[in-house]
Design an enzyme around this catalytic site. Structure first.
Site, mmCIF file in Angstrom:
data_model
loop_
_atom_site.group_PDB
_atom_site.id
_atom_site.type_symbol
_atom_site.label_atom_id
_atom_site.label_comp_id
_atom_site.label_asym_id
_atom_site.label_seq_id
_atom_site.Cartn_x
_atom_site.Cartn_y
_atom_site.Cartn_z
ATOM 1 N N ASP A 93 0.850 -1.183 0.000
ATOM 2 C CA ASP A 93 0.000 0.000 0.000
ATOM 3 C C ASP A 93 0.891 1.240 0.000
ATOM 4 O O ASP A 93 2.111 1.144 0.091
ATOM 5 C CB ASP A 93 -0.959 -0.017 1.185
ATOM 6 C CG ASP A 93 -0.236 0.033 2.520
ATOM 7 O OD1 ASP A 93 0.989 0.255 2.536
ATOM 8 O OD2 ASP A 93 -0.894 -0.153 3.558
ATOM 9 N N SER A 94 0.277 2.401 -0.101
ATOM 10 C CA SER A 94 1.064 3.633 -0.266
ATOM 11 C C SER A 94 1.505 4.240 1.053
ATOM 12 O O SER A 94 2.342 5.146 1.075
ATOM 13 C CB SER A 94 0.227 4.672 -1.016
ATOM 14 O OG SER A 94 -0.878 5.077 -0.216
ATOM 15 N N GLY A 95 0.936 3.770 2.158
ATOM 16 C CA GLY A 95 1.200 4.389 3.451
ATOM 17 C C GLY A 95 0.198 5.466 3.801
ATOM 18 O O GLY A 95 0.162 5.951 4.938
ATOM 19 N N GLY A 96 -0.634 5.837 2.828
ATOM 20 C CA GLY A 96 -1.573 6.929 3.042
ATOM 21 C C GLY A 96 -2.578 6.673 4.147
ATOM 22 O O GLY A 96 -2.815 7.534 5.001
ATOM 23 N N ASP A 147 -2.989 8.334 -2.016
ATOM 24 C CA ASP A 147 -4.259 9.055 -2.134
ATOM 25 C C ASP A 147 -4.587 9.718 -0.808
ATOM 26 O O ASP A 147 -4.042 9.366 0.236
ATOM 27 C CB ASP A 147 -5.390 8.095 -2.526
ATOM 28 C CG ASP A 147 -5.597 6.993 -1.494
ATOM 29 O OD1 ASP A 147 -4.594 6.578 -0.856
ATOM 30 O OD2 ASP A 147 -6.735 6.545 -1.302
ATOM 31 N N GLN A 190 -11.708 7.271 -5.098
ATOM 32 C CA GLN A 190 -12.374 7.669 -3.859
ATOM 33 C C GLN A 190 -13.779 8.194 -4.193
ATOM 34 O O GLN A 190 -14.307 7.911 -5.248
ATOM 35 C CB GLN A 190 -11.521 8.714 -3.136
ATOM 36 C CG GLN A 190 -10.217 8.181 -2.569
ATOM 37 C CD GLN A 190 -10.419 7.370 -1.294
ATOM 38 O OE1 GLN A 190 -11.517 7.296 -0.725
ATOM 39 N NE2 GLN A 190 -9.346 6.750 -0.818
ATOM 40 N N GLY A 219 -11.851 4.108 0.456
ATOM 41 C CA GLY A 219 -12.843 4.881 1.189
ATOM 42 C C GLY A 219 -14.117 4.144 1.528
ATOM 43 O O GLY A 219 -15.126 4.766 1.854
ATOM 44 N N ASP A 269 -8.274 -7.436 0.840
ATOM 45 C CA ASP A 269 -7.338 -7.666 1.944
ATOM 46 C C ASP A 269 -7.957 -7.146 3.221
ATOM 47 O O ASP A 269 -8.850 -6.297 3.191
ATOM 48 C CB ASP A 269 -6.023 -6.914 1.695
ATOM 49 C CG ASP A 269 -6.177 -5.433 2.004
ATOM 50 O OD1 ASP A 269 -5.673 -4.982 3.048
ATOM 51 O OD2 ASP A 269 -6.826 -4.720 1.211
ATOM 52 N N CYS A 307 -14.217 -28.500 7.972
ATOM 53 C CA CYS A 307 -13.010 -27.783 7.531
ATOM 54 C C CYS A 307 -11.836 -28.757 7.484
ATOM 55 O O CYS A 307 -11.626 -29.545 8.411
ATOM 56 C CB CYS A 307 -12.698 -26.638 8.491
ATOM 57 S SG CYS A 307 -11.194 -25.716 8.068
ATOM 58 N N CYS A 309 -8.576 -27.802 7.181
ATOM 59 C CA CYS A 309 -7.296 -27.154 7.471
ATOM 60 C C CYS A 309 -6.549 -27.970 8.539
ATOM 61 O O CYS A 309 -7.128 -28.793 9.251
ATOM 62 C CB CYS A 309 -7.489 -25.708 7.928
ATOM 63 S SG CYS A 309 -7.957 -25.475 9.663
ATOM 64 N N CYS A 312 -8.099 -27.813 12.145
ATOM 65 C CA CYS A 312 -9.335 -28.563 12.364
ATOM 66 C C CYS A 312 -9.122 -30.074 12.271
ATOM 67 O O CYS A 312 -9.866 -30.850 12.864
ATOM 68 C CB CYS A 312 -10.406 -28.106 11.371
ATOM 69 S SG CYS A 312 -11.032 -26.439 11.735
ATOM 70 N N HIS A 338 -6.314 -20.925 11.013
ATOM 71 C CA HIS A 338 -7.655 -21.341 10.580
ATOM 72 C C HIS A 338 -8.396 -20.198 9.891
ATOM 73 O O HIS A 338 -9.025 -20.390 8.834
ATOM 74 C CB HIS A 338 -8.472 -21.838 11.772
ATOM 75 C CG HIS A 338 -9.930 -22.009 11.455
ATOM 76 N ND1 HIS A 338 -10.428 -23.102 10.771
ATOM 77 C CD2 HIS A 338 -10.993 -21.181 11.669
ATOM 78 C CE1 HIS A 338 -11.734 -22.951 10.602
ATOM 79 N NE2 HIS A 338 -12.093 -21.799 11.140
#
Length: 384
Positions: A93-96, A147, A190, A219, A269, A307, A309, A312, A338
């Site tokens: 990401d940009s850090g914004g 941004d 945005q 946003g 994300d 599940c 995984c 589990c 999990h």
């Protein structure tokens, strides 16, 4: 110059899309959930575990890595991939968002943002050029433009000049990128909860379309009512270019994720699965389960019904609850493992449903089960 990020659409089911993103570090099957590795690590997870659960791309955080250990050191080690021993794609990401979240510790100007470190109070300055320079040093496959991030439910009067500044900053980010041949740049649209302002932001960015490898929707999921988020997603997502990836930032609640996929989002994300996992809450197909609760003291079942995984298949609720009550780190690790597996598999199952033209049915069935919540037998406790 050819863009280093390529998107191929394989099938559409309504607006839902299944595709493939090609990057310098490999392919990503979409729709995809991307674990967040804020400080060059996905909290509690090893690289090998991330690979086992099917992670195809992870995130790094420009703000945090700039402050600690610093981007130049990471560059000296050959970039973020080598520094953290991750050979698959990385998005930074940009850090914004982090800088704008500092409140009184930051000041916005046309040139950039003056801020104080949350670590030691030292003074710093983040401009579009500086953000791209840091990301160039990190060497991620996908970079984000810097941004301006308006607070949730901002007024039209606040958002309009913010959009215009975001567009000007996007131009500066394009010009600052020294690695156009190996690092793709995503734009961020945005506009808050206003359809016409979403149009304005996207249309201004689209004039620079040849310079962007994809588009992010920023946003949202910042405090607005869920109905507003869904309304904007349904409105703006189908308008984004069909030949490029679409990224919804900061969403990690299963129901919201499927809603976004239905509207045409490819990438998502969120820190939520790792954060709630560390505090003893896990996802199940029947809603969230707070494993620390006393009622699971003698429960011999796995966290989630069916599940497959590692957690589990190997551990009971009673054991994982014990780990949390004893403040053992393994409890946090197992719950995090999990939760990440759950969201990654959710997107893989959604992709399969899109390819088979049955996404709407899949979404409806999942939603019905997930919203049954505490009424379902699986959420209630049983005893050995």
């Amino acid at each position: 110059m050819e863009n280093p990020i390529k998107y191929t659409l394989l099938n559409k089911d309504g607006n839902a899309r299944a595709g493939v993103i090609e990057t310098p570090h490999g392919k990503i099957e979409t729709p995809v959930f991307m674990p967040v590795g804020t400080q060059a690590t996905v909290k509690t997870m090893t690289k090998e575990e991330l690979e086992i659960i099917g992670s195809e791309i992870i995130l790094g955080n420009t703000y945090h890595l700039y402050l600690r250990p610093n981007d130049q050191l990471i560059n000296d080690f050959g970039g973020l991939h080598k520094f953290m021993n991750w050979e698959k794609p990385i998005l930074t990401d940009s850090g914004g968002f982090q800088v704008f979240s500092l409140g009184d510790l930051r000041k916005i100007t046309e040139e950039g943002v003056h801020f104080r470190s949350h670590i030691d109070g030292s003074k710093h300055f983040l401009s579009p050029e500086k953000s791209i320079d840091i990301q160039n040093n990190l060497g991620s496959d996908i970079m984000m433009v810097l941004d301006e991030c308006p607070p949730g439910l901002s007024t039209r009067e606040y958002i309009i000049p913010s959009i215009e500044r975001t567009t000007r900053w996007a131009k500066r980010c394009i010009e600052a990128n020294k690695n156009k041949d190996r690092q793709g740049l995503f734009a961020i649209a945005q506009g808050g909860i206003y359809e016409d302002l979403r149009d304005q932001s996207f249309n201004e960015l689209f004039e620079m379309d040849e310079n962007f490898a994809g588009y992010a929707i920023g946003g949202l999921a910042v405090g607005e009512p869920r109905e507003d988020m869904y309304r904007i997603l349904e409105y703006i997502t189908p308008k984004l270019p069909e030949n490029k990836p679409r990224y919804l930032m900061g969403v990690g609640e299963p129901i919201d994720m499927l809603e976004a996929v239905e509207d045409g989002v490819d990438m998502m994300d969120c820190v939520q699965p790792t954060r709630i996992g560390r505090h003893g809450t896990v996802f199940t197909k029947y809603g969230r389960l707070v494993i620390k609760n006393a009622k699971y003291f003698r429960d011999p079942r796995p966290l989630d019904d069916g599940c497959d995984c590692y957690v589990c298949k190997n551990y009971t609720r009673a054991y994982i609850r014990h780990l949390f009550k004893a403040d053992e780190i393994l409890g946090q690790r197992l719950a995090t493992y999990h939760n990440l597996y759950f969201l990654i598999k959710l997107m893989k199952d959604a992709r399969k449903a899109i390819l088979e033209n049955r996404f709407s049915e899949y979404k409806d069935n999942f939603t019905k089960d997930y919203l049954s919540d505490r009424d379902h037998e699986w959420i209630k406790a049983v005893e050995l």
